[in-house]
Design a protein around this motif. Sequence first.
Motif: not given
Lengths: 157, 175
Positions: A43-44, A47, A50-51, A64-65, A75, A79
């Motif tokens: 998950e990290a 993210m 995604a960021a 991510a946001d 997302r 994954r």
Amino acid sequence: MADTRPARWRLAGAALALALAAALSGAALAADAPPAAADPVAEARMMAIAAELRCLVCQNQTIADSHADLAIDLRQQIREMLAKGMDEARITDYMTERYGDFVLYRPPFKASTALLWAGPALLVVGALAGLFTVLRRRQRLGDEAFDPPTPDDDDPR
Amino acid sequence: MRRFLWPLVLFLVLVGFLAVGLKLDPREVPSPLVGKPAPAFQAPVLARPDARIARQDMLGKVWMLNVWASWCVACQQEHPVLVAYARQPGATPVYGLNYKDQRDAGLGWLQRYGNPYVDSVYDPDGRIGIDYGVYGVPETFVIDREGIIRYKHIGPITPATLRDTIEPLLRKLHG
């Protein structure tokens, strides 16, 4: 008024407010819970990728946001790609193949993005050059050029 | 005189940039897919759940793929243009991509507003949409005989875009 209340009540009130805030924020978090957050490490990683990607629906947010449906889907896509063992570079390539360099918050330096990267530096250089020439020109002027004009001072030009 | 002219020139250049900037729509991101083969798909047909439709079936003909959904307000705005276009004799076949929708809702929507599509590809989880880089419904792709995407339009098609951009391109592709 408040000071006349026993301290116990105030404490109870504060505790109630805290509990309420905790419950509310808990509810808010629960609503956003990702569907498959089984593995916190994955998950990290998701993210982190995604960021770096721009959400095309709300363009000033990262994937991510963003709460946009598309960002949620993407997302999920990241994954699944991580679960298949793809690395960051492959996933970023996958996104740019579909949405273009525009999705990257740090686009690569190439002909079409050269102005984007070099533009600010060019502006600074241009502005400094302009300032320098103006100052040099003023330095060469005589002192009388800086005297305030007199009423009968006709401009010869 | 010269030193008064320079700021004016700079100002006009700035105004020029800002004027162009006003005309640009930040939502229209040029698609990297234009000029590339249309991504492959193989998915159920909206109206017939047991029938499937694939990109390979389209090879050899010029076609359009219009991404739509029953929840999409701008699609309603565009829809009459497509319906009118599809009625014309010799119109290029338009296929739909029913994006992130429910079958019943999609079919009901077509019944109410008319169905300009030869068939609609059913994409409830939006996977085909992601492959096509869809981010704002409606979107329309023009795809040539070799299966190459030649044009992508983001947002509703207006009679003007159809007449000035899409139809000339289609005539060229039909050759």
